[in-house]
Write a protein that holds these residues in place. Structure first.
Motif, PDB file in Angstrom:
ATOM      1  N   LYS A   1       0.832  -1.193   0.000  1.00  0.00           N
ATOM      2  CA  LYS A   1       0.000   0.000   0.000  1.00  0.00           C
ATOM      3  C   LYS A   1       0.869   1.247   0.000  1.00  0.00           C
ATOM      4  O   LYS A   1       1.873   1.310   0.723  1.00  0.00           O
ATOM      5  CB  LYS A   1      -0.935   0.030   1.218  1.00  0.00           C
ATOM      6  CG  LYS A   1      -1.939  -1.109   1.270  1.00  0.00           C
ATOM      7  CD  LYS A   1      -2.827  -0.982   2.491  1.00  0.00           C
ATOM      8  CE  LYS A   1      -3.833  -2.118   2.552  1.00  0.00           C
ATOM      9  NZ  LYS A   1      -4.716  -2.015   3.748  1.00  0.00           N
TER      10      LYS A   1
ATOM     11  N   SER B   1      -2.768   3.497  -3.235  1.00  0.00           N
ATOM     12  CA  SER B   1      -2.457   2.779  -4.460  1.00  0.00           C
ATOM     13  C   SER B   1      -1.746   1.480  -4.114  1.00  0.00           C
ATOM     14  O   SER B   1      -1.030   1.404  -3.111  1.00  0.00           O
ATOM     15  CB  SER B   1      -1.564   3.631  -5.378  1.00  0.00           C
ATOM     16  OG  SER B   1      -1.045   2.864  -6.450  1.00  0.00           O
ATOM     17  N   ASN B   2      -1.950   0.453  -4.956  1.00  0.00           N
ATOM     18  CA  ASN B   2      -1.193  -0.777  -4.751  1.00  0.00           C
ATOM     19  C   ASN B   2       0.141  -0.760  -5.477  1.00  0.00           C
ATOM     20  O   ASN B   2       0.913  -1.716  -5.409  1.00  0.00           O
ATOM     21  CB  ASN B   2      -2.010  -1.996  -5.172  1.00  0.00           C
ATOM     22  CG  ASN B   2      -2.337  -2.012  -6.655  1.00  0.00           C
ATOM     23  OD1 ASN B   2      -1.915  -1.131  -7.413  1.00  0.00           O
ATOM     24  ND2 ASN B   2      -3.114  -2.999  -7.075  1.00  0.00           N
TER      25      ASN B   2
ATOM     26  N   LYS C   1      -2.270   1.565 -15.127  1.00  0.00           N
ATOM     27  CA  LYS C   1      -2.619   2.076 -13.818  1.00  0.00           C
ATOM     28  C   LYS C   1      -2.891   0.965 -12.816  1.00  0.00           C
ATOM     29  O   LYS C   1      -3.545  -0.020 -13.136  1.00  0.00           O
ATOM     30  CB  LYS C   1      -3.865   2.954 -13.963  1.00  0.00           C
ATOM     31  CG  LYS C   1      -4.209   3.716 -12.726  1.00  0.00           C
ATOM     32  CD  LYS C   1      -5.348   4.650 -13.059  1.00  0.00           C
ATOM     33  CE  LYS C   1      -5.936   5.184 -11.784  1.00  0.00           C
ATOM     34  NZ  LYS C   1      -4.926   5.733 -10.912  1.00  0.00           N
ATOM     35  N   GLY C   2      -2.379   1.107 -11.593  1.00  0.00           N
ATOM     36  CA  GLY C   2      -2.739   0.210 -10.510  1.00  0.00           C
ATOM     37  C   GLY C   2      -4.082   0.609  -9.923  1.00  0.00           C
ATOM     38  O   GLY C   2      -4.753   1.516 -10.406  1.00  0.00           O
ATOM     39  N   SER C   3      -4.498  -0.074  -8.863  1.00  0.00           N
ATOM     40  CA  SER C   3      -5.792   0.221  -8.248  1.00  0.00           C
ATOM     41  C   SER C   3      -5.655   1.329  -7.222  1.00  0.00           C
ATOM     42  O   SER C   3      -4.620   1.495  -6.585  1.00  0.00           O
ATOM     43  CB  SER C   3      -6.360  -1.037  -7.587  1.00  0.00           C
ATOM     44  OG  SER C   3      -5.554  -1.429  -6.487  1.00  0.00           O
ATOM     45  N   ASN C   4      -6.729   2.119  -7.070  1.00  0.00           N
ATOM     46  CA  ASN C   4      -6.778   3.222  -6.111  1.00  0.00           C
ATOM     47  C   ASN C   4      -8.026   3.118  -5.253  1.00  0.00           C
ATOM     48  O   ASN C   4      -9.056   2.613  -5.697  1.00  0.00           O
ATOM     49  CB  ASN C   4      -6.818   4.578  -6.827  1.00  0.00           C
ATOM     50  CG  ASN C   4      -5.508   4.955  -7.499  1.00  0.00           C
ATOM     51  OD1 ASN C   4      -5.497   5.702  -8.448  1.00  0.00           O
ATOM     52  ND2 ASN C   4      -4.395   4.428  -7.014  1.00  0.00           N
ATOM     53  N   VAL C   5      -7.933   3.620  -4.043  1.00  0.00           N
ATOM     54  CA  VAL C   5      -9.113   3.784  -3.196  1.00  0.00           C
ATOM     55  C   VAL C   5      -8.888   5.012  -2.319  1.00  0.00           C
ATOM     56  O   VAL C   5      -7.775   5.255  -1.845  1.00  0.00           O
ATOM     57  CB  VAL C   5      -9.390   2.528  -2.344  1.00  0.00           C
ATOM     58  CG1 VAL C   5      -8.244   2.253  -1.373  1.00  0.00           C
ATOM     59  CG2 VAL C   5     -10.707   2.658  -1.585  1.00  0.00           C
TER      60      VAL C   5
ATOM     61  N   GLN D   1     -12.469   7.041  -7.339  1.00  0.00           N
ATOM     62  CA  GLN D   1     -11.482   6.921  -6.276  1.00  0.00           C
ATOM     63  C   GLN D   1     -10.175   7.652  -6.575  1.00  0.00           C
ATOM     64  O   GLN D   1      -9.483   8.090  -5.667  1.00  0.00           O
ATOM     65  CB  GLN D   1     -11.194   5.440  -6.025  1.00  0.00           C
ATOM     66  CG  GLN D   1     -12.418   4.636  -5.621  1.00  0.00           C
ATOM     67  CD  GLN D   1     -13.063   5.143  -4.343  1.00  0.00           C
ATOM     68  OE1 GLN D   1     -12.421   5.224  -3.295  1.00  0.00           O
ATOM     69  NE2 GLN D   1     -14.321   5.518  -4.421  1.00  0.00           N
ATOM     70  N   THR D   2      -9.832   7.781  -7.847  1.00  0.00           N
ATOM     71  CA  THR D   2      -8.549   8.374  -8.216  1.00  0.00           C
ATOM     72  C   THR D   2      -8.620   9.893  -8.262  1.00  0.00           C
ATOM     73  O   THR D   2      -9.551  10.454  -8.844  1.00  0.00           O
ATOM     74  CB  THR D   2      -8.106   7.838  -9.580  1.00  0.00           C
ATOM     75  OG1 THR D   2      -8.049   6.408  -9.518  1.00  0.00           O
ATOM     76  CG2 THR D   2      -6.744   8.360  -9.980  1.00  0.00           C
TER      77      THR D   2
END
Length: 590
Positions: free
Chosen positions: A327, A349-350, A359-363, A389-390
């Motif tokens: 993270k 971000s991961n 792009k990686g994942s975002n929350v 989320q981004t």
């Protein structure tokens, strides 16, 4: 004959009515008053078109996305927008800063009084006006800050410096921009600023010196730097001076700061922390903003905490680690909620897209920070409270029928597809928890929205890095509130947002001004945005809570991004028609 009978009957009815009104006045009820029209949609003004804006061919790093990173401020009954504008002019840098101003009126939508007045005129450089940000005092002075690699004293620069100047509500220069960063062979930019009171401001910028750190302001090392700016003089000739400067967060590879004034002599300053990109954590400091150079830089930091802690493992991400996962926390925004409460948002971000254009994942994460004296403590958190989320960000203002404080979470898709939206999130002090209902509190803010697509395509490091900045303000007073024929007369205060988005067929992103209802007489279900000044799709019976029809599949009657509205094709056609109306009215090519 029938005409005479009809007139006679009408006269008789009128006579009875007059007799009733005078003879039985002691028992008559008050005549019904006209019901205020309910404002259930954001009202949107097109500020400027992205069609053929700036370079549309050639080197992608010089094209820029049209309009981006717009900052918005309220001053003396006006909304002032300072924006990065793509330009294609002989012997001029590819991006300059421009200013538009809108007068808030009681009897109609905001009226444009200044259109894209050019604030900078740099001849050379690639980042000639980046990251503008502004704050206003009670006298109408707007202090704006930005980064630029434009020439200094006729000498070209290969790295940006941070500048600050003073404008008024008509975008006129009261004090020309001057360099406020310390020259140290670094990339000095990405500033933020907040008003403390009594002509004093707290600001910050990112200083990327690279190499080994030997101590600020010596060359080398990366720092997020805080500073104090003060207005001296009065009237038409104010002056701006830097009162103090202090490094706060280090090491930081992408330490763009966010800052909020808490009182006359205290501010919170947050920035990403870590030697790599994406950054590991978000660190915040409580800053003593009093005085000047007599206070040592290190003495200005009263306390410092890592509130979102990431990396490759070791905690829970809420204060002391990231739970053993991969993270990274970045993109913080901070806003004052109350005298002793501060909302902090950061994006997790991961890191899976690191070094690539995948792009990686975002929350999105949001935390309430409580200030107790000169200490800062984490309280309640919420995860995922954003339509997108981004690149989400926050602002604060009154919301709902009681005008209770809400955090507006402003976001748009990084793909450039879909609408910008604002989620109104409130905090329960007793439960120490955030709460928001997506079916009741998620407002579509504009027809288009782009938080990063064209910014990733164009500008510095094209197709590898790039994001836009979602900016909004809350608590904007509506002069039409409860006025006869007033504009959105049931709304006491607005949230105002600067929105960037590409109209289908245009080359670049356009700039829109969105007014979202905040403190209002009756809280409705949010509907699709409408052009500023147009009558919204009114609830036929505002006394019934369920009169807005069935909800969409997602549970939101407002048709959140990625879902369909309850009225299907008709709603989409109406949205397209509304967008067409405002575009045809407001489109301009310059």
């Amino acid at each position: 004959m029938r005409t005479r009978h009809a007139l006679g009957f009408a006269a008789l009815v009128s006579t009875i009515g007059l007799t009733s009104s005078f003879g039985f006045a002691d028992t008559a009820v008050d005549a019904p008053t006209e019901k205020l029209k309910q404002s259930n949609a954001a009202q949107v003004t097109m500020v400027a078109s992205g069609a053929k804006r700036g370079r549309i061919d050639g080197d992608m790093r010089l094209r820029y996305p049209g309009f981006e990173q717009t900052t918005i401020v309220a001053s003396k009954g006006h909304l002032v927008l300072i924006t990065m504008e793509s330009v294609q002019e002989p012997n001029r840098g590819p991006v300059q800063c421009s200013c538009s101003s809108y007068e808030l009126r009681a009897d109609g939508p905001p009226r444009e009084v200044v259109s894209l007045k050019r604030l900078t005129d740099y001849t050379n450089g690639e980042r000639t006006c980046n990251h503008p940000k502004a704050a206003a005092d009670e006298k109408g002075n707007i202090v704006w800050v930005y980064g630029s690699d434009g020439p200094v004293n006729g000498q070209n620069q290969n790295r940006p410096n941070t500048y600050a100047g003073i404008l008024n509500e008509k975008c006129e220069h009261l004090a020309s921009p001057q360099m406020v960063s310390i020259p140290r062979d670094a990339n000095d930019g990405a500033p933020d600023i907040s008003y403390l009171g009594n002509g004093r401001f707290v600001a910050g910028y990112y200083s990327d010196g690279g190499g080994e750190a030997v101590g600020f302001p010596e060359p080398g090392g990366d720092y997020s730097v805080a500073m104090g700016l003060s207005i001296t003089g009065a009237g038409l000739l104010p002056e701006l001076q830097r009162a103090w400067i202090a490094p706060v967060v280090t090491p930081t590879n992408i330490g763009r700061p966010t800052v909020a004034a808490l009182s006359a002599d205290r501010a919170i300053f947050c920035a990403p922390k870590g030697p790599n990109r994406p950054s590991d954590s978000v660190e915040c400091a409580l800053i003593n903003t009093a005085g000047g150079a007599e206070i040592a830089p290190e003495a200005r930091i009263l306390t410092k905490n890592e509130f979102f802690k990431g990396g490759n493992g070791g905690g829970n991400g809420g204060g002391n680690g990231n739970g053993g996962g991969r993270k990274y926390f970045n993109q913080p925004t901070v806003a004052k909620v109350g005298d002793n409460q501060i909302a902090l948002m950061a994006v997790e971000s991961n890191g899976m897209g690191k070094g690539t254009n995948m792009k990686g994942s975002n929350v999105a994460h949001m935390m309430m920070i409580e200030r107790i004296g000169d200490t800062l403590s984490p309280r309640g958190t919420i995860v995922g409270a954003a339509a997108h989320q981004t690149h989400a960000s926050i602002c604060v203002g009154g919301y709902g029928e009681q005008g209770a404080t809400a955090v507006g979470v402003f976001s748009a898709a990084p793909t450039g597809i879909g609408r910008a939206s604002m989620a109104m999130v409130q905090y329960d002090n007793a439960a120490k928890a955030f709460h928001y209902d997506p079916s009741q509190d998620l407002w579509p803010a504009a027809w288009y929205g782009d938080s990063g697509h064209l910014s990733n395509w164009y500008g510095r490091n094209p197709m590898r890095q790039g994001r836009d900045y979602m900016r909004c303000i809350g608590g904007v007073e509506n002069p039409g509130y409860h006025q006869p024929n007033g504009y959105m007369a049931d709304v006491k205060t607005f949230f105002a947002a600067a929105v960037h988005g590409r109209i289908p067929g245009d080359e670049k992103n356009s700039l829109f001004l969105s007014l979202v209802p905040g403190h209002m007489d009756k809280k409705p279900l949010p509907q699709n945005p409408v052009p500023a000044g147009e009558t919204p799709n009114l609830d036929p019976d505002t006394s019934k809570a369920d009169s807005n029809g069935p909800a969409a599949d997602s549970g939101c009657g407002c048709a959140t991004p990625g879902t369909s509205s309850t009225t299907g094709t008709a709603a989409l056609a109406g949205l397209a028609l509304a967008a067409g109306i405002v575009i045809s009215r407001r489109r301009r090519s310059a």
